[in-house]
Design an enzyme around this catalytic site. Structure first.
Site, short mmCIF file in Angstrom:
data_model
loop_
_atom_site.label_atom_id
_atom_site.label_comp_id
_atom_site.label_asym_id
_atom_site.label_seq_id
_atom_site.Cartn_x
_atom_site.Cartn_y
_atom_site.Cartn_z
CB SER A 126 45.45 51.55 41.41
OG SER A 126 45.95 51.71 40.11
CE1 TYR A 150 42.71 47.16 39.79
CE2 TYR A 150 43.94 48.91 38.70
CZ TYR A 150 43.81 48.00 39.75
OH TYR A 150 44.76 47.96 40.74
P1 NAD Z 1 47.22 39.68 43.06
O1 NAD Z 1 46.17 39.34 42.03
O2 NAD Z 1 48.51 38.94 43.02
O3 NAD Z 1 46.59 39.54 44.50
C1 NAD Z 1 45.22 39.74 44.78
C2 NAD Z 1 44.74 38.55 45.60
O4 NAD Z 1 43.34 38.77 45.89
C3 NAD Z 1 44.82 37.22 44.86
O5 NAD Z 1 45.58 36.28 45.60
C4 NAD Z 1 43.38 36.77 44.71
O6 NAD Z 1 43.21 35.37 44.81
C5 NAD Z 1 42.69 37.52 45.84
N1 NAD Z 1 41.27 37.76 45.59
C6 NAD Z 1 40.69 38.18 44.43
N2 NAD Z 1 39.36 38.25 44.60
C7 NAD Z 1 39.10 37.88 45.88
C8 NAD Z 1 37.90 37.72 46.63
N3 NAD Z 1 36.70 37.99 46.08
N4 NAD Z 1 37.98 37.31 47.91
C9 NAD Z 1 39.19 37.02 48.46
N5 NAD Z 1 40.37 37.14 47.80
C10 NAD Z 1 40.31 37.56 46.51
O7 NAD Z 1 47.46 41.24 42.91
P2 NAD Z 1 48.64 42.17 43.48
O8 NAD Z 1 49.44 42.61 42.33
O9 NAD Z 1 49.27 41.53 44.67
O10 NAD Z 1 47.78 43.43 43.96
C11 NAD Z 1 47.33 43.58 45.30
C12 NAD Z 1 46.46 44.83 45.38
O11 NAD Z 1 47.21 45.98 44.99
C13 NAD Z 1 45.24 44.80 44.48
O12 NAD Z 1 44.17 45.44 45.17
C14 NAD Z 1 45.65 45.64 43.29
O13 NAD Z 1 44.54 46.21 42.65
C15 NAD Z 1 46.54 46.67 43.96
N6 NAD Z 1 47.53 47.28 43.05
C16 NAD Z 1 48.53 46.50 42.55
C17 NAD Z 1 49.47 47.08 41.71
C18 NAD Z 1 50.61 46.27 41.13
O14 NAD Z 1 51.41 46.83 40.39
N7 NAD Z 1 50.74 44.98 41.44
C19 NAD Z 1 49.38 48.44 41.38
C20 NAD Z 1 48.33 49.18 41.89
C21 NAD Z 1 47.41 48.60 42.76
#
Ligand code: NAD
Length: 317
Positions: A126, A150
């Site tokens: 991130s 985070y």
């Molecule tokens: P999201 O919350 O929609 O997706 C994450 C998924 O992980 C969820 O479906 C959740 O059920 C699953 N999950 C959580 N804990 C778990 C576990 N212990 N075992 C199995 N599954 C588990 O988030 P997103 O926005 O799609 O983000 C995806 C990734 O990208 C994450 O790692 C997030 O930190 C990273 N990220 C996202 C953004 C953004 O802007 N959306 C920016 C920077 C980084």
């Protein structure tokens, strides 16, 4: 066909990625997701609805912290690790849980990769790792000054990746995502919240004076970078920004959404939030060089596409 394990594939970015990978007919996709209750399970069910019966897709309802759940995934060539507790502000309220899922979970997955001889690992990091570093646009070699639990878990994930890459020859590509948005976006993120409130005539929470800025990336652009990282073989360990190299102030974002909705927002001004950084801005030269990454989608176009999805699905999420 390559067998890809996608963690967190029922989430926002993961489900968009799975749709794209299946459409290429080049991959068998196994998804592990525990359908965490961070936001509506209806939205996650909707996310996977278009591909859950696809012949090249299978779902493990399980937890990345549990090796037995992971071992249900067999003959995996590449892991794309997106599962996480996401979000800066909630991480301040429950830092131990964030550490557990994001750091121990990542290590568990790396152990799974080591034991099963999986040699390619793409990790969702991130932009928050840069924290309060003011030297924008951020190049990957910039000093890292995270200011939320985070962000620090994401940095730990990158470093664990370096350890496993060095010791066990696992190619580890950490992609630093910059605020991703688009159809299926998480409801806790600004763009989703703002559209919802403006359309429902409810106040939108605006933290600070509106001068904070973000480098917003449309989800298909992020996915273009992830796909290239899945196939990348140029070196054993890389950290790569996936942003848009365009910044928008919070005030500018609200105006853009008002224009698209043809409606004024009701602003509920609140103090700046602890853990939030004042700006994000990606230098994407490395992504272009190593991954051929070129973001395509302009903010107005991306916002319209979100709105189209939201109007269609708001009853179902
Ligand atoms: P999201 O919350 O929609 O997706 C994450 C998924 O992980 C969820 O479906 C959740 O059920 C699953 N999950 C959580 N804990 C778990 C576990 N212990 N075992 C199995 N599954 C588990 O988030 P997103 O926005 O799609 O983000 C995806 C990734 O990208 C994450 O790692 C997030 O930190 C990273 N990220 C996202 C953004 C953004 O802007 N959306 C920016 C920077 C980084």
């Amino acid at each position: 066909m390559k067998n890809i394990l996608i963690t967190g594939g029922a989430g926002f970015i993961g489900s968009n990625l799975i749709k794209k990978l299946l459409s290429t007919n080049k991959y068998n996709v196994v998804c592990i997701d525990n359908f965490d209750d961070f936001y509506s399970l209806k939205q996650k069910d909707l996310n996977i609805s278009s591909f859950k019966y696809h012949e090249n897709f299978s779902l493990i309802r399980g937890d990345i912290r549990n090796l037995q759940d992971l071992e249900k995934a067999e003959k995996i060539d590449v892991i794309v690790h997106l599962a996480a507790k996401a979000g800066v502000r909630p991480s301040i309220l429950d830092p131990i849980l964030y550490q557990d899922v994001n750091v121990s979970g990542t290590q568990n997955l790396l152990e799974f990769a080591r034991k099963n001889d999986i040699k390619q690992f793409v990790f969702a990091s991130s932009s928050s790792v840069y924290g309060v570093n003011e030297n924008v646009p951020w190049h990957e070699n910039e000093r890292l000054l995270p200011i939320s639990p985070y962000a620090s878990t994401k940095l730990s994930g990158e470093m664990l990746g370096h350890v496993y890459s060095h010791l066990y020859g696992i190619r580890f590509i950490a992609l630093r995502f910059f605020t991703v948005y688009g159809p299926g976006q998480r409801p806790d993120l600004a763009i989703h919240k703002f559209f919802k409130s403006i359309l429902n005539n409810t106040p939108i929470p605006v933290f600070g004076d509106g001068s904070t800025s973000r480098d917003y990336t449309f989800v298909t652009d992020t996915i273009q970078g992830i796909e290239a990282a899945i196939e990348y073989s140029g070196s054993e360990f890389e950290i790569i920004n996936l942003g848009n190299h365009q910044t928008v102030t919070l005030k500018g974002l609200i105006e853009a959404i008002e224009n698209i909705c043809e409606k004024k927002a009701i602003i509920n001004r609140l103090p700046n939030q602890p853990g939030d950084v004042s700006q994000t801005y990606a230098d994407i030269a490395k992504a272009e060089k190593l991954l051929g990454y070129k973001p395509q989608v302009k903010l107005e176009e991306g916002l319209s596409s979100f709105l189209e999805w939201y109007k269609k699905e708001s009853e179902n999420i």
